[in-house]
Structures are given as structure tokens and as C-alpha cells.
Scaffold this motif. Structure first.
Motif, mmCIF file in Angstrom:
data_model
loop_
_atom_site.group_PDB
_atom_site.id
_atom_site.type_symbol
_atom_site.label_atom_id
_atom_site.label_comp_id
_atom_site.label_asym_id
_atom_site.label_seq_id
_atom_site.Cartn_x
_atom_site.Cartn_y
_atom_site.Cartn_z
ATOM 1 N N ALA A 58 0.834 -1.210 0.000
ATOM 2 C CA ALA A 58 0.000 0.000 0.000
ATOM 3 C C ALA A 58 0.866 1.257 0.000
ATOM 4 O O ALA A 58 0.571 2.222 -0.718
ATOM 5 N N VAL A 59 1.935 1.245 0.782
ATOM 6 C CA VAL A 59 2.834 2.395 0.830
ATOM 7 C C VAL A 59 3.510 2.585 -0.527
ATOM 8 O O VAL A 59 3.612 3.709 -1.037
ATOM 9 N N ALA A 60 3.958 1.495 -1.138
ATOM 10 C CA ALA A 60 4.612 1.581 -2.450
ATOM 11 C C ALA A 60 3.644 2.104 -3.504
ATOM 12 O O ALA A 60 4.024 2.926 -4.352
ATOM 13 N N LYS A 61 2.405 1.663 -3.449
ATOM 14 C CA LYS A 61 1.395 2.138 -4.406
ATOM 15 C C LYS A 61 1.156 3.634 -4.232
ATOM 16 O O LYS A 61 1.082 4.384 -5.207
ATOM 17 N N LYS A 62 1.035 4.082 -2.978
ATOM 18 C CA LYS A 62 0.805 5.504 -2.708
ATOM 19 C C LYS A 62 2.001 6.333 -3.167
ATOM 20 O O LYS A 62 1.832 7.413 -3.747
ATOM 21 N N GLN A 63 3.212 5.850 -2.932
ATOM 22 C CA GLN A 63 4.406 6.569 -3.370
ATOM 23 C C GLN A 63 4.452 6.656 -4.892
ATOM 24 O O GLN A 63 4.839 7.689 -5.443
ATOM 25 N N ASN A 64 4.046 5.600 -5.564
ATOM 26 C CA ASN A 64 4.011 5.600 -7.020
ATOM 27 C C ASN A 64 2.992 6.625 -7.530
ATOM 28 O O ASN A 64 3.266 7.363 -8.482
ATOM 29 N N GLU A 65 1.820 6.670 -6.894
ATOM 30 C CA GLU A 65 0.803 7.657 -7.275
ATOM 31 C C GLU A 65 1.312 9.081 -7.055
ATOM 32 O O GLU A 65 1.100 9.961 -7.902
#
Length: 98
Positions: A58-65
Motif C-alpha cells: 500500500a505504501v509503495a502504491k501511494k508513493q508511485n501515485e
């Protein structure tokens, strides 16, 4: 009296066999209890690892966004003139002229 002596002399095999059976049962019980405890702990560790994995994803997805949004803003800002950029900054809700 001779019956008691004959029981002790000939019955030791049965007594020792009974003691061995009781010892085997106790060993089996405590060994199984330990295995059950280890399995329970392993299941808890797997569940915790899966929870950590989902949080990291979830953190990686948010950072990507966030990175994509920053790239979009940067490309938009690079396409406008200096005076338009200055005007945009002055009209920003984050610019407090007060």
C-alpha cells in the motif's frame, strides 16, 4: 508370601512394560503439545508477515501515485511561461498574502 515373592520376581517384566508405556504416553503428549505450540506460533508469524506485506504494498502504491502526480505537475509547469507561472503561484490557495 511366596505369591508376593513370585509376583515380584516374575512380574517385573509387566511392571517395566507398564512404566515404559506410561513414559511413552507422557513423551508423546508433551512432544505433541510442543509441536502444536510451534505450529500456532508459525501461523501467527505468517499472518503478521502477510499484514506487513500488504502494508508495504500500500505504501509503495501511494508513493508511485505521488510520483506520477509530481511528474504531471512538473510537465504542466514546464509548459507555461514565467509570467503565467508567477500568476498561478500568486493565485494559489497556499499563497497567504495576509
Amino acid at each position: 508370601m511366596s505369591e508376593i515373592l513370585s509376583l515380584f520376581s516374575g512380574g517385573w517384566n509387566y511392571v517395566l512394560a507398564a512404566v515404559a508405556v506410561v513414559a511413552a504416553l507422557l513423551t508423546s503428549y508433551f512432544g505433541g503439545k510442543k509441536v502444536g505450540t510451534v505450529q500456532t506460533q508459525a501461523k501467527a508469524d505468517v499472518a503478521a508477515a502477510e499484514k506487513d506485506k500488504s502494508q508495504v504494498e500500500a505504501v509503495a502504491k501511494k508513493q508511485n501515485e505521488n510520483a506520477e502526480a509530481a511528474k504531471n505537475v512538473q510537465s504542466i509547469n514546464s509548459g507555461i511561461s514565467d509570467s503565467a507561472a508567477r500568476d498561478k503561484l500568486q493565485r494559489s490557495k497556499y499563497n497567504s498574502a495576509d
